[in-house]
Write a protein that holds these residues in place. Structure first.
Motif, PDB file in Angstrom:
ATOM      1  N   LYS A 198      30.860  42.705  25.668  1.00  0.00           N
ATOM      2  CA  LYS A 198      31.572  43.762  26.386  1.00  0.00           C
ATOM      3  C   LYS A 198      30.939  45.122  26.093  1.00  0.00           C
ATOM      4  CE  LYS A 198      34.901  45.067  22.803  1.00  0.00           C
ATOM      5  NZ  LYS A 198      34.423  46.454  22.734  1.00  0.00           N
ATOM      6  N   LYS A 199      31.281  46.086  26.877  1.00  0.00           N
ATOM      7  CA  LYS A 199      30.873  47.461  26.587  1.00  0.00           C
ATOM      8  C   LYS A 199      31.638  47.949  25.357  1.00  0.00           C
ATOM      9  CE  LYS A 199      29.646  48.579  31.352  1.00  0.00           C
ATOM     10  NZ  LYS A 199      29.936  49.414  32.549  1.00  0.00           N
ATOM     11  N   SER A 251      40.669  38.936  30.865  1.00  0.00           N
ATOM     12  CA  SER A 251      40.009  38.873  32.174  1.00  0.00           C
ATOM     13  C   SER A 251      39.102  37.653  32.273  1.00  0.00           C
ATOM     14  CB  SER A 251      39.202  40.151  32.393  1.00  0.00           C
ATOM     15  OG  SER A 251      38.405  40.043  33.553  1.00  0.00           O
ATOM     16  N   THR A 290      29.030  34.554  38.006  1.00  0.00           N
ATOM     17  CA  THR A 290      29.174  35.667  38.965  1.00  0.00           C
ATOM     18  C   THR A 290      30.542  36.320  38.840  1.00  0.00           C
ATOM     19  OG1 THR A 290      27.661  34.598  40.530  1.00  0.00           O
ATOM     20  CG2 THR A 290      29.143  36.286  41.410  1.00  0.00           C
ATOM     21  N   LYS A 348      30.671  38.408  35.665  1.00  0.00           N
ATOM     22  CA  LYS A 348      29.877  39.630  35.761  1.00  0.00           C
ATOM     23  C   LYS A 348      30.469  40.643  36.735  1.00  0.00           C
ATOM     24  CE  LYS A 348      25.389  37.842  34.267  1.00  0.00           C
ATOM     25  NZ  LYS A 348      23.977  37.608  34.620  1.00  0.00           N
ATOM     26  N   ASN A 349      31.407  40.216  37.560  1.00  0.00           N
ATOM     27  CA  ASN A 349      32.081  41.156  38.471  1.00  0.00           C
ATOM     28  C   ASN A 349      32.979  42.121  37.703  1.00  0.00           C
ATOM     29  OD1 ASN A 349      30.937  40.296  40.860  1.00  0.00           O
ATOM     30  ND2 ASN A 349      32.557  38.791  41.296  1.00  0.00           N
ATOM     31  N   ASN A 350      33.286  41.795  36.461  1.00  0.00           N
ATOM     32  CA  ASN A 350      34.082  42.689  35.625  1.00  0.00           C
ATOM     33  C   ASN A 350      33.160  43.799  35.098  1.00  0.00           C
ATOM     34  OD1 ASN A 350      35.532  43.966  33.592  1.00  0.00           O
ATOM     35  ND2 ASN A 350      36.457  42.076  32.841  1.00  0.00           N
ATOM     36  N   PRO A 351      33.389  45.048  35.448  1.00  0.00           N
ATOM     37  CA  PRO A 351      32.513  46.148  35.022  1.00  0.00           C
ATOM     38  C   PRO A 351      32.502  46.372  33.512  1.00  0.00           C
ATOM     39  CG  PRO A 351      34.519  47.001  36.035  1.00  0.00           C
ATOM     40  CD  PRO A 351      34.518  45.521  36.278  1.00  0.00           C
ATOM     41  N   ASP A 352      33.507  45.823  32.806  1.00  0.00           N
ATOM     42  CA  ASP A 352      33.556  45.993  31.355  1.00  0.00           C
ATOM     43  C   ASP A 352      32.704  44.964  30.609  1.00  0.00           C
ATOM     44  OD1 ASP A 352      35.305  48.142  31.581  1.00  0.00           O
ATOM     45  OD2 ASP A 352      37.073  46.841  31.546  1.00  0.00           O
ATOM     46  N   GLN A 364      29.193  43.449  29.784  1.00  0.00           N
ATOM     47  CA  GLN A 364      27.807  43.925  29.788  1.00  0.00           C
ATOM     48  C   GLN A 364      26.809  42.797  29.988  1.00  0.00           C
ATOM     49  OE1 GLN A 364      26.906  47.120  26.941  1.00  0.00           O
ATOM     50  NE2 GLN A 364      25.174  45.893  26.223  1.00  0.00           N
TER      51      GLN A 364
END
Length: 438
Positions: free
Chosen positions: A304-305, A316, A356, A359-363, A365
């Motif tokens: 994660k970020k 998520s 996919t 990776k659609n979760n912007p949080d 990385q």
């Protein structure tokens, strides 16, 4: 003292095995000792032979697809008739098979057809023992959603026992409210035995098979694997979940709720002590109770970020796996990353779609995939009182040039999970067994 005894297919494979069962059932003079018996269908009488249940499944397939089935049907009849002749039973098998033949068509219900193995075997056993026969369809009652109506089932079993005193009940099946036959999954006779034991508030539930108890690990990997003397229900579930072939996974629930111990015993070696399964055990002689494992897992390591909440990212990610109906085995984590370990078969056809979606979760990385993982569980209730067990396991594995890919251990220390490459699966079990058990 009432004991419910369930005999598996290998225990009733032929007339010789029937005689062993009778000797076991009648060997104790205590009142009510083995007055309730549950029986599977005739099993393999020798290596390369077929179980009656397998033949019945094959018969159903032939009927369904209009393939000639006479040879299979004759094999089934011959097996039963041979037992009848050898034991000089009076059961009218011609009548039983004539009744069955009326239903032999492509429309016959599979559950009904395959249940006839247990049905006829139990009728023969009841006559041979001099016990009353109770059809499972009359006492094991399913709801229409496939769950068991325990209250009604327990009441019917108890009434049948009170009426007849000594009973034999077929395993593996019951009936819906309308009388339609419903089977359990394969191995379901174990469940029937547990239900009967719970219904009659038995002192013990004996499960008679062809092994003298539960082995500490897979005998295909460790040929001289020791027998477990005592094991708790919790340990049994851990080992069963991790692939140990012990009992049907739903067997323990009825007897565990009723606090009834299970004994795993050998029909061919009835004097062997076997294994006893209870809520609590008094055997402290062995630190490790058993070792089990399964191959072919895939790990999704998700980074994660740094600035985002890890709990929200985990939630998520799990929502994604839930959406694709993927079973999650373990979730080891660190400060900025966590792994989700799943059966490889669950993602065989949708791996790209899962990645996919993650990776659609912007949080998120990064998502790293490792599809070469085998999980091995070292289970033991006595590990909690012994410091350094985890360290010893990791040292043993490392000293044998095996790379550990994953570690999981709960605070209760009932089991320690290690993940290794699939190629190292058998070797890992062997070195742990040799160093901690043997």
């Amino acid at each position: 003292m009432l004991v419910v005894a369930k005999f598996g297919g290998s225990s009733v494979a032929n007339s010789t095995q029937f005689k062993k069962v009778k000797e076991i059932v009648l060997s104790n003079d205590l009142e009510n000792y083995r007055n309730a018996v549950v029986v599977s269908a005739l099993g393999k009488k020798e290596k390369g032979d077929s179980k009656i249940t397998d033949l019945l499944y094959l018969l159903h397939a032939h009927l369904k697809y209009n393939v000639p089935y006479d040879n299979i049907y004759e094999m089934i009849k011959t097996r039963f008739n041979k037992v009848k002749e050898d034991l000089e039973l009076n059961i009218d098998l011609e009548k039983e098979f004539a009744e069955l033949e009326k239903s032999l068509s492509k429309d016959i219900k599979e559950d009904y057809l395959v249940s006839r193995g247990e049905y006829i075997t139990s009728k023969m056993m009841a006559e041979y023992l001099g016990y009353g026969f109770v059809d499972a369809a009359d006492v094991i009652k399913f709801n229409y959603d496939g769950t068991i109506n325990y209250e009604l089932t327990y009441d019917l079993i108890e009434k049948s026992y009170i009426e007849q005193g000594k009973i034999v009940i077929p395993g593996f099946y019951g009936a819906y409210p309308n009388g339609t036959i419903k089977t359990f999954s394969r191995g379901g006779s174990d469940i029937t035995g547990a239900i009967v034991a719970a219904a009659l508030k038995a002192s013990f539930y004996e499960n008679w098979t062809d092994v003298s108890g539960i082995l500490m690990t897979d005998p295909k990997i460790i040929k001289d694997a020791k027998t477990i003397k005592e094991i708790t229900y919790a340990e049994l579930r851990e080992l069963s979940y991790m692939g140990a072939s012990v009992l049907h996974e739903h067997t323990v629930f009825p007897v565990q709720r009723a606090h009834i111990p299970i004994k795993i015993l050998n029909t061919n070696r009835p004097l062997d002590l076997g294994t006893i399964i209870t809520e609590d055990c008094n055997d402290f002689s062995q630190i490790i109770t058993g070792i089990a494992g399964k191959k072919l897992f895939t790990s999704f390591t998700i980074t994660k970020k740094q600035e985002v909440n890890k709990l929200l990212v985990i939630k998520s990610a799990l929502d994604v796996f839930s959406r694709f109906n993927i079973n999650v085995e373990h979730i080891p984590s660190s400060i900025d990353s966590f792994s989700v370990v799943v059966p490889s078969s669950d993602v065989a056809n949708n791996l790209y779609d899962v990645v996919t979606a993650l990776k659609n979760n912007p949080d998120i990385q990064e998502v790293h995939i490792d599809d070469d993982i085998a999980l091995i569980a070292v289970v033991g209730r006595n590990m909690v009182d012994k410091p350094g067990i985890s360290g010893r396991i990791f040292g043993i594995v490392g000293n044998n040039n095996i790379n550990i890919k994953m570690i999981a251990q709960g605070s209760h220390e009932l089991n320690i999970i290690v993940g290794v490459s699939n190629k190292d699966f058998e070797k890992t079990i062997k070195v742990i067994y040799d160093n901690l058990i043997k």
